[in-house]
Design an enzyme around this catalytic site. Structure first.
Site, mmCIF file in Angstrom:
data_model
loop_
_atom_site.group_PDB
_atom_site.id
_atom_site.type_symbol
_atom_site.label_atom_id
_atom_site.label_comp_id
_atom_site.label_asym_id
_atom_site.label_seq_id
_atom_site.Cartn_x
_atom_site.Cartn_y
_atom_site.Cartn_z
ATOM 1 N N SER A 1 0.847 -1.192 0.000
ATOM 2 C CA SER A 1 0.000 0.000 0.000
ATOM 3 C C SER A 1 0.886 1.247 0.000
ATOM 4 O O SER A 1 1.632 1.462 -0.948
ATOM 5 C CB SER A 1 -0.947 -0.031 1.207
ATOM 6 O OG SER A 1 -1.843 1.056 1.165
ATOM 7 N N THR A 2 0.851 2.051 1.056
ATOM 8 C CA THR A 2 1.634 3.288 1.101
ATOM 9 C C THR A 2 3.123 2.992 0.909
ATOM 10 O O THR A 2 3.695 2.182 1.626
ATOM 11 C CB THR A 2 1.441 3.998 2.452
ATOM 12 O OG1 THR A 2 0.055 4.088 2.742
ATOM 13 C CG2 THR A 2 2.055 5.386 2.436
ATOM 14 N N HIS B 1 -2.695 -0.928 -3.299
ATOM 15 C CA HIS B 1 -3.850 -0.070 -3.039
ATOM 16 C C HIS B 1 -3.742 1.195 -3.887
ATOM 17 O O HIS B 1 -2.888 2.042 -3.634
ATOM 18 C CB HIS B 1 -3.921 0.322 -1.554
ATOM 19 C CG HIS B 1 -4.186 -0.843 -0.647
ATOM 20 N ND1 HIS B 1 -3.904 -0.792 0.696
ATOM 21 C CD2 HIS B 1 -4.713 -2.068 -0.885
ATOM 22 C CE1 HIS B 1 -4.252 -1.954 1.254
ATOM 23 N NE2 HIS B 1 -4.732 -2.744 0.313
ATOM 24 N N MET C 1 0.024 1.129 5.216
ATOM 25 C CA MET C 1 -0.727 1.445 6.424
ATOM 26 C C MET C 1 -1.786 0.374 6.648
ATOM 27 O O MET C 1 -2.366 -0.155 5.699
ATOM 28 C CB MET C 1 -1.410 2.812 6.249
ATOM 29 C CG MET C 1 -2.029 3.373 7.510
ATOM 30 S SD MET C 1 -0.766 3.988 8.623
ATOM 31 C CE MET C 1 -1.803 4.732 9.891
ATOM 32 N N ASP D 1 -4.090 -4.972 6.029
ATOM 33 C CA ASP D 1 -4.560 -5.775 4.901
ATOM 34 C C ASP D 1 -3.512 -6.829 4.542
ATOM 35 O O ASP D 1 -2.324 -6.527 4.441
ATOM 36 C CB ASP D 1 -4.835 -4.868 3.689
ATOM 37 C CG ASP D 1 -5.623 -5.560 2.593
ATOM 38 O OD1 ASP D 1 -6.295 -6.573 2.890
ATOM 39 O OD2 ASP D 1 -5.584 -5.079 1.443
#
Length: 361
Positions: free
Chosen positions: A182-183, A209, A302, A305
């Site tokens: 993600s991030t 993401h 973050m 998940d």
């Protein structure tokens, strides 16, 4: 608790007001200033020294990318880009992430989005997570490609005795690699995917993401930098060895058996953990595939998940799990949650993940 001091940069007074109102509602955030263009942004940044900047991509005088590069050269700090969802906007946003931006938020309807409330909670969360970002990782990633070229990817024969039986079974079966991030993910993916060798004998599935409109640009960028093929996943296509498939923004990526092959299945079922695509959904789908060994990788991001999906994968068949280390994660949330399951086999720095994948292949 000290508040996160934010500088808002946007050439629209309307957008500056909306963003200010949204962020100011959160008790942990204090908006300390706004800037109307790139030159004003540099001036305010030097004067105010904020903790986080929200930075519009498209601005007169100096655009967001030029402002970002100047900040990162002079005194790096967490920056969240605000981007339009056009093809050009997506490509510029990826350039911004490569140049050091921690994350981005897509404006729902162009440069002046009167419906900005749709991404209010996302904007707040990304500012909060950006404030915790590991900026030392951002500053060292550029050297990684040089380092990578000095060492060939190879099979590591220095296995611990306890690993021997599992590793032998892993190498003798059909395999699939699945990666969730993600991030900070686009930068981490560039490092990992561009380090995988030509002729890779397995398919790779990736959930990053990202909203619709950005994953295709990400796939194209990674494809141009990598020895293996990288593409945005399409519903129904058969998995091919030596190809990495990125879940399209707005769709869950799953796999299903089709005879002796595996096929991609895309779904717009409800988001999981606030995400679509979701790493958990992909991992759970792969856990149901029989006669395959799986290599699961969870990198910077973050939240949590991927950790529940990893539990399901470990219940079903042979799985080797790799988590990115805290040292190199821009945000350690997702790897930390995976490690907390006690099901991760290896915790390694991002520059070593490709080699570790090859060890298991």
């Amino acid at each position: 608790m000290a508040k996160i001091r934010v500088l808002i940069v946007d050439d629209s007074a309307f957008m500056r007001k909306l963003i200010n109102d949204f962020l100011s509602e959160h008790q942990q955030i204090e908006v300390i200033g706004t800037a109307r263009n790139g030159e004003d942004a540099i001036k305010k940044w030097r004067e105010l020294r904020p903790d986080v900047i929200t930075l519009d991509v498209e601005m007169p005088k100096l655009n967001g990318l030029e402002v970002l590069k100047q900040i990162m050269e002079e005194k790096p700090l967490p920056v969240v880009m605000l981007s339009s969802t056009t093809k050009e906007g997506a490509e510029t946003t990826l350039q911004a992430i490569q140049a050091g931006a921690v994350d981005f938020v897509a404006k729902p309807s162009g440069s002046i989005s009167i419906d900005l409330h749709k991404i209010k909670s996302e904007l707040i969360q990304k500012v909060l997570s950006a404030s915790k970002a590991n900026l030392t990782k951002i500053s060292i990633l550029e050297d990684s490609k040089t380092a990578k070229k000095q060492t060939d990817i190879s099979i590591d024969t220095k296995l611990q005795p306890a690993d021997y039986v599992t590793t032998r079974r892993l190498t003798q079966s059909k395999k699939v690699v699945c990666i969730g991030t993600s991030t900070g993910g686009p930068r981490a993916l560039q490092q990992v995917i561009s380090s995988l060798p030509k002729g890779l004998d397995v398919p790779v599935l990736i959930v990053q993401h990202m909203p619709p409109g950005f994953t295709k640009s990400l796939a194209n960028r990674l494809d141009s930098l990598s020895e293996i093929r990288v593409k945005e996943a399409e519903d129904g296509e058969l998995l091919q060895k030596g190809t990495a498939y990125i879940a399209p923004g707005g769709f869950h990526l799953m796999v299903k058996s089709l005879g002796s092959s595996l096929a991609i299945s895309l779904s717009q079922s409800p988001p999981r953990n606030g995400h679509r695509p979701s790493v958990d959904v992909m991992f759970e789908s792969i856990s149901a595939i029989k006669n395959y060994s799986k290599i699961a990788v969870i990198m910077t991001g973050m939240g949590a998940d991927g950790s529940k999906g990893l539990v399901e994968m470990k219940k079903n068949g042979i799985v080797k799990a790799i988590a990115e280390s805290q040292e190199t994660s821009i945000v350690f949330g997702m790897p930390k949650a995976a490690i907390a399951t006690n099901l991760v086999d290896e915790v390694v720095n991002v520059e070593n993940i490709a080699q570790k994948i090859m060890d298991y292949i």
